[in-house]
Write a protein that holds these residues in place. Structure first.
Motif, PDB file in Angstrom:
ATOM      1  N   GLY A  19      31.418  24.329  34.843  1.00  0.00           N
ATOM      2  CA  GLY A  19      32.228  24.867  35.919  1.00  0.00           C
ATOM      3  C   GLY A  19      32.518  26.343  35.745  1.00  0.00           C
ATOM      4  O   GLY A  19      32.016  26.995  34.830  1.00  0.00           O
ATOM      5  N   PRO A  20      33.330  26.881  36.637  1.00  0.00           N
ATOM      6  CA  PRO A  20      33.687  28.293  36.530  1.00  0.00           C
ATOM      7  C   PRO A  20      34.624  28.541  35.350  1.00  0.00           C
ATOM      8  O   PRO A  20      35.217  27.619  34.807  1.00  0.00           O
ATOM      9  CB  PRO A  20      34.403  28.578  37.852  1.00  0.00           C
ATOM     10  N   TYR A  21      34.750  29.789  34.974  1.00  0.00           N
ATOM     11  CA  TYR A  21      35.617  30.193  33.877  1.00  0.00           C
ATOM     12  C   TYR A  21      37.085  29.967  34.222  1.00  0.00           C
ATOM     13  O   TYR A  21      37.484  29.993  35.381  1.00  0.00           O
ATOM     14  CB  TYR A  21      35.457  31.690  33.604  1.00  0.00           C
ATOM     15  N   ASP A  22      37.900  29.853  33.191  1.00  0.00           N
ATOM     16  CA  ASP A  22      39.345  29.905  33.316  1.00  0.00           C
ATOM     17  C   ASP A  22      39.716  31.389  33.422  1.00  0.00           C
ATOM     18  O   ASP A  22      39.163  32.227  32.688  1.00  0.00           O
ATOM     19  CB  ASP A  22      39.988  29.268  32.082  1.00  0.00           C
ATOM     20  N   VAL A  23      40.620  31.731  34.315  1.00  0.00           N
ATOM     21  CA  VAL A  23      40.948  33.134  34.583  1.00  0.00           C
ATOM     22  C   VAL A  23      41.476  33.832  33.332  1.00  0.00           C
ATOM     23  O   VAL A  23      41.022  34.933  32.995  1.00  0.00           O
ATOM     24  CB  VAL A  23      41.982  33.241  35.726  1.00  0.00           C
ATOM     25  N   ILE A  24      42.402  33.227  32.632  1.00  0.00           N
ATOM     26  CA  ILE A  24      43.004  33.866  31.466  1.00  0.00           C
ATOM     27  C   ILE A  24      41.970  34.055  30.357  1.00  0.00           C
ATOM     28  O   ILE A  24      41.898  35.123  29.737  1.00  0.00           O
ATOM     29  CB  ILE A  24      44.220  33.061  30.972  1.00  0.00           C
ATOM     30  N   TYR A  25      41.146  33.044  30.113  1.00  0.00           N
ATOM     31  CA  TYR A  25      40.099  33.160  29.098  1.00  0.00           C
ATOM     32  C   TYR A  25      39.130  34.288  29.455  1.00  0.00           C
ATOM     33  O   TYR A  25      38.791  35.112  28.616  1.00  0.00           O
ATOM     34  CB  TYR A  25      39.339  31.835  28.964  1.00  0.00           C
ATOM     35  N   PHE A  26      38.706  34.328  30.710  1.00  0.00           N
ATOM     36  CA  PHE A  26      37.753  35.351  31.146  1.00  0.00           C
ATOM     37  C   PHE A  26      38.344  36.751  31.011  1.00  0.00           C
ATOM     38  O   PHE A  26      37.677  37.676  30.566  1.00  0.00           O
ATOM     39  CB  PHE A  26      37.328  35.072  32.589  1.00  0.00           C
ATOM     40  N   SER A  33      42.161  42.836  33.561  1.00  0.00           N
ATOM     41  CA  SER A  33      43.384  42.232  34.081  1.00  0.00           C
ATOM     42  C   SER A  33      43.083  40.844  34.655  1.00  0.00           C
ATOM     43  O   SER A  33      41.948  40.531  35.024  1.00  0.00           O
ATOM     44  CB  SER A  33      43.986  43.111  35.185  1.00  0.00           C
ATOM     45  N   ASN A  34      44.125  40.034  34.731  1.00  0.00           N
ATOM     46  CA  ASN A  34      43.974  38.695  35.299  1.00  0.00           C
ATOM     47  C   ASN A  34      43.558  38.763  36.765  1.00  0.00           C
ATOM     48  O   ASN A  34      42.803  37.914  37.241  1.00  0.00           O
ATOM     49  CB  ASN A  34      45.270  37.898  35.162  1.00  0.00           C
ATOM     50  N   GLU A  35      44.038  39.776  37.481  1.00  0.00           N
ATOM     51  CA  GLU A  35      43.684  39.925  38.897  1.00  0.00           C
ATOM     52  C   GLU A  35      42.198  40.230  39.054  1.00  0.00           C
ATOM     53  O   GLU A  35      41.531  39.671  39.932  1.00  0.00           O
ATOM     54  CB  GLU A  35      44.522  41.021  39.556  1.00  0.00           C
ATOM     55  N   ASP A  36      41.677  41.123  38.212  1.00  0.00           N
ATOM     56  CA  ASP A  36      40.249  41.435  38.261  1.00  0.00           C
ATOM     57  C   ASP A  36      39.416  40.205  37.894  1.00  0.00           C
ATOM     58  O   ASP A  36      38.401  39.917  38.528  1.00  0.00           O
ATOM     59  CB  ASP A  36      39.897  42.583  37.313  1.00  0.00           C
ATOM     60  N   ALA A  37      39.863  39.485  36.869  1.00  0.00           N
ATOM     61  CA  ALA A  37      39.144  38.287  36.435  1.00  0.00           C
ATOM     62  C   ALA A  37      39.125  37.237  37.547  1.00  0.00           C
ATOM     63  O   ALA A  37      38.087  36.619  37.809  1.00  0.00           O
ATOM     64  CB  ALA A  37      39.801  37.709  35.185  1.00  0.00           C
ATOM     65  N   LYS A  38      40.256  37.066  38.218  1.00  0.00           N
ATOM     66  CA  LYS A  38      40.332  36.088  39.301  1.00  0.00           C
ATOM     67  C   LYS A  38      39.371  36.449  40.434  1.00  0.00           C
ATOM     68  O   LYS A  38      38.674  35.596  40.971  1.00  0.00           O
ATOM     69  CB  LYS A  38      41.766  36.007  39.840  1.00  0.00           C
ATOM     70  N   ILE A  41      35.758  35.676  39.338  1.00  0.00           N
ATOM     71  CA  ILE A  41      35.504  34.226  39.312  1.00  0.00           C
ATOM     72  C   ILE A  41      35.400  33.671  40.729  1.00  0.00           C
ATOM     73  O   ILE A  41      34.549  32.830  41.011  1.00  0.00           O
ATOM     74  CB  ILE A  41      36.591  33.511  38.496  1.00  0.00           C
ATOM     75  N   GLU A  42      36.239  34.162  41.636  1.00  0.00           N
ATOM     76  CA  GLU A  42      36.157  33.709  43.024  1.00  0.00           C
ATOM     77  C   GLU A  42      34.831  34.127  43.655  1.00  0.00           C
ATOM     78  O   GLU A  42      34.248  33.381  44.440  1.00  0.00           O
ATOM     79  CB  GLU A  42      37.325  34.260  43.837  1.00  0.00           C
ATOM     80  N   LYS A  43      34.365  35.315  43.315  1.00  0.00           N
ATOM     81  CA  LYS A  43      33.124  35.819  43.897  1.00  0.00           C
ATOM     82  C   LYS A  43      31.900  35.088  43.359  1.00  0.00           C
ATOM     83  O   LYS A  43      30.989  34.743  44.102  1.00  0.00           O
ATOM     84  CB  LYS A  43      32.985  37.315  43.617  1.00  0.00           C
ATOM     85  N   HIS A  44      31.856  34.850  42.047  1.00  0.00           N
ATOM     86  CA  HIS A  44      30.666  34.293  41.411  1.00  0.00           C
ATOM     87  C   HIS A  44      30.747  32.794  41.153  1.00  0.00           C
ATOM     88  O   HIS A  44      29.724  32.190  40.809  1.00  0.00           O
ATOM     89  CB  HIS A  44      30.377  35.032  40.107  1.00  0.00           C
ATOM     90  N   ALA A  54      29.459  41.026  35.715  1.00  0.00           N
ATOM     91  CA  ALA A  54      30.498  41.729  36.461  1.00  0.00           C
ATOM     92  C   ALA A  54      31.673  42.075  35.550  1.00  0.00           C
ATOM     93  O   ALA A  54      32.245  43.164  35.653  1.00  0.00           O
ATOM     94  CB  ALA A  54      30.959  40.882  37.641  1.00  0.00           C
ATOM     95  N   GLY A  55      32.025  41.185  34.658  1.00  0.00           N
ATOM     96  CA  GLY A  55      33.111  41.438  33.719  1.00  0.00           C
ATOM     97  C   GLY A  55      32.793  42.586  32.780  1.00  0.00           C
ATOM     98  O   GLY A  55      33.662  43.416  32.475  1.00  0.00           O
ATOM     99  N   ARG A  56      31.564  42.670  32.343  1.00  0.00           N
ATOM    100  CA  ARG A  56      31.154  43.777  31.464  1.00  0.00           C
ATOM    101  C   ARG A  56      31.166  45.100  32.205  1.00  0.00           C
ATOM    102  O   ARG A  56      31.527  46.134  31.641  1.00  0.00           O
ATOM    103  CB  ARG A  56      29.763  43.509  30.880  1.00  0.00           C
ATOM    104  N   ARG A  57      30.803  45.098  33.487  1.00  0.00           N
ATOM    105  CA  ARG A  57      30.816  46.338  34.260  1.00  0.00           C
ATOM    106  C   ARG A  57      32.233  46.874  34.423  1.00  0.00           C
ATOM    107  O   ARG A  57      32.458  48.079  34.359  1.00  0.00           O
ATOM    108  CB  ARG A  57      30.187  46.116  35.634  1.00  0.00           C
ATOM    109  N   ILE A  58      33.189  45.985  34.647  1.00  0.00           N
ATOM    110  CA  ILE A  58      34.571  46.426  34.845  1.00  0.00           C
ATOM    111  C   ILE A  58      35.210  46.879  33.540  1.00  0.00           C
ATOM    112  O   ILE A  58      35.960  47.841  33.507  1.00  0.00           O
ATOM    113  CB  ILE A  58      35.409  45.286  35.468  1.00  0.00           C
ATOM    114  N   SER A  59      34.870  46.208  32.447  1.00  0.00           N
ATOM    115  CA  SER A  59      35.551  46.494  31.187  1.00  0.00           C
ATOM    116  C   SER A  59      35.140  47.827  30.569  1.00  0.00           C
ATOM    117  O   SER A  59      35.796  48.315  29.678  1.00  0.00           O
ATOM    118  CB  SER A  59      35.284  45.373  30.173  1.00  0.00           C
ATOM    119  N   VAL A  60      34.094  48.432  31.048  1.00  0.00           N
ATOM    120  CA  VAL A  60      33.609  49.693  30.463  1.00  0.00           C
ATOM    121  C   VAL A  60      34.499  50.841  30.858  1.00  0.00           C
ATOM    122  O   VAL A  60      35.216  50.965  31.669  1.00  0.00           O
ATOM    123  CB  VAL A  60      32.161  49.978  30.906  1.00  0.00           C
TER     124      VAL A  60
END
Length: 60
Positions: A19-26, A33-38, A41-44, A54-60
């Protein structure tokens, strides 16, 4: 004692990766941030490969 081969356990990892990731774990994994992670996850959804990209692109 006999070896009972009729009882086979399900792999624990399979249940977690389906399934999809858990927001806090991701958010913690990618240090975002939790908002970015959410949003990611909603998009993908359950596509973890694309969500990780997508997470790696934002975290840079």
């Amino acid at each position: 004692m006999t070896n009972d081969t009729t009882k086979k356990a399900q792999p624990a990892k399979a249940a977690v990766t389906d399934g999809p990731y858990d927001v806090i774990y991701f958010a913690k994994k990618h240090r975002i941030s939790n908002e970015d992670a959410k949003g990611i996850i909603e998009k993908h959804g359950a596509n973890r490969k694309e969500a990780d990209k997508a997470g790696r692109r934002i975290s840079v």
